[in-house]
Design an enzyme around this catalytic site. Structure first.
Site: not given
Ligand SMILES: Cc1ncc(C[n+]2csc(CCOP(=O)(O)OP(=O)(O)O)c2C)c(N)n1
Lengths: 335, 342
Positions: A29, A70-71, A94, A96, A98, A139
């Site tokens: 990501e 999409s982990e 992070f 976490d 996993i 995290h």
């Molecule tokens: C499983 C997971 N993968 C990645 C992340 C890191 N992360 C936190 S917010 C985010 C983006 C989320 O995007 P969206 O669902 O569009 O919400 P927005 O931040 O735009 O409100 C990511 C990749 C996470 N917290 N959890």
């Protein structure tokens, strides 16, 4: 030799290896960031912590792949790409997270070679670990103990920039699945790091300090903490062997055992939770293999058996600190 | 309504029977107050964060207020919601104590979660708020479980989950949608597309034409709303709820909106055009839009709206002062709430 931060050292390793070996790809990501954004600036992020910066402009979209959130698919894709002959370096921002893709690690990557008659799955999964930034319970976890309990994957835990570069180059060239754990609190730490290519073999720990009174084993960011304590104690004549195992699987058991056979005393300093953890594992190793040399009960310094708290005061209380490490060393010396 | 909000003395309506846009005068005031509270809360957290008073990661909801409030205005404490990492707005809209939230974000002992959770994990189970969540996509299956509880109890309760455009790519969300259909659950999926997931544009991350088609592919009816317009979201949520509360299975609403701040506080936002946010702020802001509509159709007077602004300003000021002066956690708090017993 030039000084580099651990962030720069890891970035440099990725650049070097992608240039050397066209089968290396990077995916995760925001590994470049900016795809589909309105500024039109690709490589806007280079990873959330900036570790993959500059790879996209150099190696292009076919090899530096921004993925959706999409982990499972990220690690699954790394697994498949590895079986198909590439050397993927996947990023899980992070460790976490996993939780989301654990099947692909636990049941897939870890088992290919064993189940499939020696099939190679040369993938690396880079992820951040550790507490210290008030990032709270989802995290901040340290995953090396959990991951090291799985046969079939290797677990790397650099404690400084020099080791990080050499270990990452080794990880990408290694034919097994490797989990590469980067502590968030170490990214800005600098040390001398050569520009060129070098690797550090897995399963070879390093003797950070030498001394005959106590063996101290420390991992990741806590190596730095332990070094400070060991150096202070040296000034008053207490001399410790300080061992950084560098990889928790495989583990350099011999280095630890040799040291304890000489000192008769062991302190393990680790950030994983204490139950069934890394410290308990090392303590059991020593009890099993070097019991006769022990002159004191083994001491461990770990967080308590709790999730990681948010408030900075609680997080400080959670993490091993210098006072606790010193107390543990003095306690084994008192026997 | 929270205790804090109860003490706000709203100007009395000229006529209790006055209705505009299908809402009573009290509902209009409440909707405006909630949106304004989120806005003030977020803008203040932005400032406090920059000053170093707030530890950890903070993700601001500013700009998206109409979605949380339009959706939650229909819900009571008996209904459940589950939030995302960008949770402050959802928490406030669901009635969480604003002062308790501010204390939590500051990591204080008497914060809503005892200082253990912080910005990403604010929860208040008694208010039907099952938690902001640090793991993207994790909330949707949890809301499926809450919807199972609602269905079992048969009291017309529902569970709603908030999902970002980025989160809509997560496997857990797909699984939750399918299971909700299979089990015919009283569950509303609220999709909130603010254009980005972290540094990546939605147009890149979503492979199909749009999220609406994807939701429909699971057999879930979707109502689309303008995420900048409280009334549009309110209406869409009302339609979805009519189906889900009455045994019609899961539904969804889909709203396009924008976040005013970076992904997290401190994000340099190199992926965004410089004028993007200013343009939306000037042309589409949900609070300005709401005010303009009220002033045009007489739903609320300028005086009434200004009075709400002042009350909310005072509430947020009090929240910050109380948070700053609140006690910090003690060492022994580290070991509480790991288990009920062990
Ligand atoms: C499983 C997971 N993968 C990645 C992340 C890191 N992360 C936190 S917010 C985010 C983006 C989320 O995007 P969206 O669902 O569009 O919400 P927005 O931040 O735009 O409100 C990511 C990749 C996470 N917290 N959890």
């Amino acid at each position: 030799m030039p000084k580099k931060s651990m962030r720069e050292a890891i970035n440099e390793a990725l650049h070097l290896e992608m240039a050397r070996d066209p089968s290396v790809i990077v995916l995760g990501e925001d590994v470049s960031g900016g795809a589909g954004g309105t500024s039109g600036q690709r490589d806007a992020a280079g990873g959330v912590f900036g570790l993959t910066k500059g790879l996209l402009p150099k190696f292009g979209e076919h090899r530096v792949i921004d993925t959706p959130i999409s982990e499972s698919a990220i690690i699954g894709a790394a697994n498949g790409a590895a079986l198909a002959g590439l050397r993927p370096v996947a990023e899980i921002m992070f460790s976490d997270f996993i939780g989301v893709c654990f099947d692909q690690i636990l049941n897939q990557a870890a088992k290919f070679r064993y189940m499939f008659n020696g099939a190679k799955a040369p993938l690396v999964v880079r992820m951040t670990v550790g507490a210290g930034r008030s990032a709270a319970a989802q995290h901040s976890q340290s995953m090396h103990a959990l991951l090291s309990a799985i046969p079939g994957i290797k677990v790397v835990m650099p404690s400084n920039a020099y080791d990080a570069k050499g270990l990452l180059l080794q990880a990408i060239r290694d034919d097994d699945p490797v989990i590469f754990l980067e502590h968030k609190m170490l990214y800005n730490d600098t040390c001398e790091v050569p520009d060129g290519d070098y690797t550090i073999p897995f399963g070879e720990g390093v003797l950070v300090r030498e001394g005959e009174h106590v063996t101290v084993v420390a991992t990741g960011q806590l190596v730095k903490l332990a070094t400070g304590v060991v150096d202070r104690l040296a000034a008053e004549g207490v001399r410790c062997d300080l061992i950084d195992p560098r990889t928790t699987s495989p583990l350099d058991e011999e280095l630890i055992l040799e040291s304890v056979r000489e000192t008769g005393r062991l302190v393990v300093v680790d950030e994983a939770p204490p139950r069934c953890g890394f410290a308990a594992d090392v303590a059991a190793l020593v009890a099993r293999e070097a019991f006769a040399s022990l002159r004191a009960p083994v001491a461990t310094v770990t967080p308590p058996h709790t999730p990681v708290p948010f408030a900075p005061e609680l997080e400080r209380e959670y993490l091993p600190d210098a006072a606790r490490v010193e107390r543990a060393i003095r306690s084994v010396l008192a026997h | 309504m929270t205790a804090e909000q109860d003490v706000i003395t709203a100007p009395k309506p000229a006529s209790a029977a006055r209705h505009h846009d299908g809402l009573t005068h009290e509902q209009l005031l409440s909707a405006y107050r909630q949106m304004k509270t989120i806005r003030e809360f977020e803008e203040r957290v932005h400032v406090e964060n920059a000053s170093g008073a707030i530890p950890g990661f903070t993700h601001l909801y500013c700009g998206q207020e109409a979605v949380a409030v339009g959706a939650c205005e229909h819900l009571t404490d008996a209904d459940y919601i589950i939030s995302t990492h960008r949770g402050h707005g959802h928490c406030i809209a669901k009635g969480c104590d604003v002062v308790g939230m501010m204390k939590e974000i500051h990591g204080r002992r008497d914060g809503l979660n005892g200082g253990k959770g912080g910005s990403m994990h604010i929860a208040d189970i008694g208010k039907g708020m099952l938690g902001a969540n640090g793991v993207v996509g994790a909330g949707q299956p949890i809301a499926v479980g809450a919807a199972i509880a609602c269905k079992l109890r048969g009291e017309g309760r529902i569970a709603a989950s908030f999902t970002g455009d980025g989160a809509s790519n997560q496997g857990t969300v797909f699984e939750a949608m399918n299971m909700a259909v299979v089990l015919q659950l009283p569950k509303v999926f609220v999709f909130e597309n603010n254009g980005y997931s972290e540094h990546t544009g939605a147009s890149y991350g979503i492979g199909c034409e749009d999220i609406v088609k994807r939701i429909e592919g699971f057999g879930i009816p979707v109502w689309q709303a303008d995420g900048f317009d409280f009334f549009s979201v309110y209406e869409a949520m009302g339609k979805a709820l009519e189906v889900s509360r009455n045994g019609g299975g899961p539904t969804a609403i889909y709203c396009e909106t924008i976040r005013y701040f970076g992904h997290f506080e401190g994000d340099p936002q190199n992926y965004r055009a410089k004028d993007e946010v200013q343009r939306y702020r000037a042309e589409k802001d949900c609070l300005l839009k709401f005010r303009a509509r009220m002033e045009a159709n007489g739903g609320l007077s300028t005086d009434e709206l200004d009075a709400v602004d002042r009350e909310v300003g005072a509430l947020i000021e009090r929240a910050v002062q109380e948070a700053r002066n609140a006690p910090r956690p003690r060492a022994e708090d580290l070991l509480t709430n790991v288990y009920d017993n062990y």
